[in-house]
Structures are given as structure tokens and as C-alpha cells.
Design a protein around this motif. Structure first.
Motif, PDB file in Angstrom:
ATOM      1  N   VAL A 260     -42.323  25.073  22.397  1.00 41.58           N
ATOM      2  CA  VAL A 260     -43.432  24.451  21.669  1.00 41.58           C
ATOM      3  C   VAL A 260     -43.976  23.273  22.468  1.00 41.58           C
ATOM      4  CG1 VAL A 260     -44.090  23.235  19.560  1.00 41.58           C
ATOM      5  CG2 VAL A 260     -42.521  25.190  19.437  1.00 41.58           C
ATOM      6  N   ARG A 261     -43.066  22.450  22.973  1.00 41.22           N
ATOM      7  CA  ARG A 261     -43.471  21.308  23.797  1.00 41.22           C
ATOM      8  C   ARG A 261     -44.158  21.784  25.081  1.00 41.22           C
ATOM      9  NH1 ARG A 261     -38.880  19.561  24.135  1.00 41.22           N
ATOM     10  NH2 ARG A 261     -38.191  20.125  26.230  1.00 41.22           N
ATOM     11  N   LEU A 262     -43.619  22.823  25.668  1.00 42.76           N
ATOM     12  CA  LEU A 262     -44.179  23.355  26.902  1.00 42.76           C
ATOM     13  C   LEU A 262     -45.573  23.932  26.674  1.00 42.76           C
ATOM     14  CD1 LEU A 262     -43.908  24.059  29.864  1.00 42.76           C
ATOM     15  CD2 LEU A 262     -42.606  26.097  29.205  1.00 42.76           C
ATOM     16  N   GLN A 263     -45.746  24.608  25.548  1.00 43.03           N
ATOM     17  CA  GLN A 263     -47.059  25.175  25.249  1.00 43.03           C
ATOM     18  C   GLN A 263     -48.114  24.077  25.123  1.00 43.03           C
ATOM     19  OE1 GLN A 263     -47.097  28.016  22.058  1.00 43.03           O
ATOM     20  NE2 GLN A 263     -49.297  28.014  21.850  1.00 43.03           N
ATOM     21  N   LYS A 264     -47.754  22.966  24.503  1.00 44.64           N
ATOM     22  CA  LYS A 264     -48.691  21.842  24.378  1.00 44.64           C
ATOM     23  C   LYS A 264     -49.023  21.267  25.758  1.00 44.64           C
ATOM     24  CE  LYS A 264     -47.232  20.500  19.713  1.00 44.64           C
ATOM     25  NZ  LYS A 264     -46.554  19.471  18.878  1.00 44.64           N
ATOM     26  N   ASP A 265     -48.007  21.171  26.615  1.00 45.14           N
ATOM     27  CA  ASP A 265     -48.255  20.668  27.972  1.00 45.14           C
ATOM     28  C   ASP A 265     -49.179  21.606  28.743  1.00 45.14           C
ATOM     29  OD1 ASP A 265     -46.626  18.505  27.502  1.00 45.14           O
ATOM     30  OD2 ASP A 265     -44.859  19.361  28.486  1.00 45.14           O
ATOM     31  N   LEU A 266     -48.956  22.917  28.588  1.00 38.80           N
ATOM     32  CA  LEU A 266     -49.804  23.885  29.268  1.00 38.80           C
ATOM     33  C   LEU A 266     -51.241  23.805  28.764  1.00 38.80           C
ATOM     34  CD1 LEU A 266     -47.418  26.984  29.307  1.00 38.80           C
ATOM     35  CD2 LEU A 266     -48.189  25.692  31.299  1.00 38.80           C
ATOM     36  N   ASP A 267     -51.403  23.657  27.443  1.00 33.99           N
ATOM     37  CA  ASP A 267     -52.752  23.553  26.874  1.00 33.99           C
ATOM     38  C   ASP A 267     -53.462  22.311  27.408  1.00 33.99           C
ATOM     39  OD1 ASP A 267     -52.397  25.846  25.406  1.00 33.99           O
ATOM     40  OD2 ASP A 267     -51.857  24.806  23.547  1.00 33.99           O
ATOM     41  N   ARG A 268     -52.714  21.200  27.488  1.00 33.76           N
ATOM     42  CA  ARG A 268     -53.295  19.957  27.974  1.00 33.76           C
ATOM     43  C   ARG A 268     -53.683  20.081  29.446  1.00 33.76           C
ATOM     44  NH1 ARG A 268     -50.103  17.020  25.551  1.00 33.76           N
ATOM     45  NH2 ARG A 268     -48.391  17.012  27.065  1.00 33.76           N
ATOM     46  N   THR A 269     -52.800  20.682  30.259  1.00 35.05           N
ATOM     47  CA  THR A 269     -53.081  20.852  31.677  1.00 35.05           C
ATOM     48  C   THR A 269     -54.262  21.780  31.901  1.00 35.05           C
ATOM     49  OG1 THR A 269     -50.750  20.522  32.226  1.00 35.05           O
ATOM     50  CG2 THR A 269     -52.120  21.604  33.877  1.00 35.05           C
TER      51      THR A 269
END
Length: 283
Positions: A260-269
Motif C-alpha cells: 500500500v505504501r509502495l503503491q502511493k510512492d509509485l503514484d507520486r513518482t
């Protein structure tokens, strides 16, 4: 347990299928990123392709188009095939038999636990996971080892020297397909080792070989999971799944799913990259 050779390890994994009830295969998909088999549950594995580009030059999956209704146990024997794609199908078939959710498996954020345990330590990563930058931030020293290096990754040839220095190593399940796991375990025998990813079979055999924890993907809602794979989703975006951990000792994991945290980071990037592309186009 002595560390077996790569081919022998695949044979031992295939034999695990003989210890669980056999069921018919309900469907099979060889996707662009992942291969999936549905039997007792949905099992997944990285789609390992021939290095040859053209499809007609690659080794075929035997009986492709006629695999539904066949034995999942028989299909898992493809693990011992010399074919890249068939090895992926065999691993997915094995996982469809054994990666069925169990209450004794641990749920929680295995990467957050590693940060607590190994902050400031020397960490290695086999395979360029999408959370590499996250680990780099808390590790004292960190390198990725890749067959196809990008950025500052170490090559496969330079990897052993780094692994011998490591306090912890994160290993992709793809090493089960390409027979590199035995050599990796020998080179980082003193490190704490996590094998992680959808290819990973959650079975004690790998713990007996010296892996300390296995973090795999377990299906909770088949249609959502299947749609994610067939539409080309990457692992952090898999729906209908949960991350489960099987370890050689009890681990008190922080709550949550690191994906979940990684998905948010990917969306932000991706959002930042999209804005930069738009601005450059408008210039």
C-alpha cells in the motif's frame, strides 16, 4: 539441510506437490509480467521468457490451449522442464496447490520490520525491486545485484563479494526459476535472508535451506486477482491478495501491507514524471 543445486532444488519443490491433494486446473494464463494457474487457489510466478525476442523462436508450452481440466500436480512437474515458460507455469501450478491462506502465517509489514531490525546495516538486494529506494534510505550501505544492471546496480559477477559483507539480503523468488538461489545462499550464509515476491512458495523447504523468512502473495478474491494479472498490473497493484510471511521464528511485524505504501510512492513518482513530461512537451 545441505544447499542443493538449482535443478535439484526445482525437483524438490516439484515433489512438494505430491504432499498435498491434487485438484484439476481451472485456468492458466501466461501474462506479460506474471504467469497464473488456478486450482486450489490462484498461484502466480514471474513470466520467465526465452532471451530470443520472436515468439515463434521460443520454446512452446506443451499442450497450451488444452491445460484446463488437467492435473495441477502434473502441471507442477513443468518445474523440471528445460523451457523458460514451462518452468514459470510449473511454479505457478505449485503455488496454486500450496499457497492457500493459513491462520498461522504472519500478516504485517515485513519491510517496516526490516527497517527496525537492520537500520544502518549493510543490505543486499537480489533483483531490482520497486522498493529499492525505500531500503536505500534506511540501510547504512546498500546495493542491488541484477542480471541486467540499471543505474548503480552491481552485476551478477560482482555480486558475491558484496553478499559476503551483508547483514541482511532480500532475494527475489525468480532465483528459484533461474537456478541462482543456491549460489546466493552460499555467498550470504551469515546474513539474515528474506525471499519475497509472488513467485515464492510458502513452504518450510526453503527455510530448511537457510532462508530465514518467506514473504509471498496469497489470493483472497480470485476474480480481482486474476483481472490484475491479465491486465498487466505490477505486484504492488495486485487486487484480491494479501501478503503473508512464513519464517523460521516468530516475527512481530508492524501492522499494514508495505505494498500500500509502495503503491502511493509509485503514484507520486509517476505523477511527478507525468508533470515533467507535460512541461517539456509544452516548451
Amino acid at each position: 539441510m545441505p544447499i542443493p543445486t538449482g535443478a535439484n532444488l526445482r525437483s524438490r519443490l516439484r515433489a512438494v506437490a505430491e504432499t498435498v491433494p491434487d485438484v484439476p486446473v481451472r485456468r492458466v494464463m501466461v501474462g506479460v509480467h506474471m504467469t497464473a494457474v488456478a486450482s486450489r487457489t490462484v498461484g502466480c510466478a514471474y513470466t520467465w521468457r526465452d532471451p530470443v525476442g520472436a515468439a515463434h523462436l521460443c520454446t512452446e508450452v506443451r499442450n497450451a490451449g488444452r491445460l484446463r481440466g488437467t492435473s495441477a500436480r502434473e502441471l507442477s512437474r513443468s518445474l523440471e522442464s528445460g523451457s523458460f515458460l514451462e518452468t514459470s507455469v510449473g511454479m505457478a501450478a505449485l503455488n496454486s496447490l500450496i499457497n492457500v491462506a493459513r491462520p498461522e502465517w504472519t500478516r504485517g509489514d515485513i519491510l517496516a520490520w526490516m527497517r527496525q531490525k537492520f537500520a544502518g546495516a549493510t543490505v543486499g538486494m537480489i533483483g531490482h525491486f520497486p522498493f529499492a529506494d525505500e531500503v536505500r534510505k534506511w540501510a547504512g550501505a546498500f546495493r542491488v545485484i541484477e542480471k541486467k544492471p540499471v543505474e548503480d546496480d552491481l552485476s551478477e559477477e560482482a555480486g558475491p563479494a558484496w553478499l559476503k559483507r551483508c547483514d541482511a539480503v532480500i532475494i527475489t523468488g525468480v532465483t528459484l526459476l533461474n537456478d541462482t538461489l543456491p549460489g546466493i545462499l552460499q555467498n550470504c550464509s551469515q546474513a539474515w535472508k528474506l525471499m519475497l515476491g509472488p513467485t515464492v512458495p510458502l513452504h518450510p523447504l526453503l527455510l530448511e535451506m537457510g532462508v530465514n523468512a518467506l514473504a509471498g502473495i496469497v489470493c483472497t478474491q480470485e476474480e480481482d486477482y486474476w483481472q490484475s494479472i491479465e491486465e498487466g498490473a505490477i505486484v504492488p497493484r495486485f487486487r484480491g491478495t494479501e501478503a503473508c510471511v512464513l519464517a523460521d521464528r516468530s516475527l512481530e511485524l508492524p501492522t499494514g501491507d508495505f505494498r500500500v505504501r509502495l503503491q502511493k510512492d509509485l503514484d507520486r513518482t509517476k505523477g511527478v514524471n507525468s508533470m515533467q513530461t507535460t512541461q517539456e512537451t509544452q516548451k
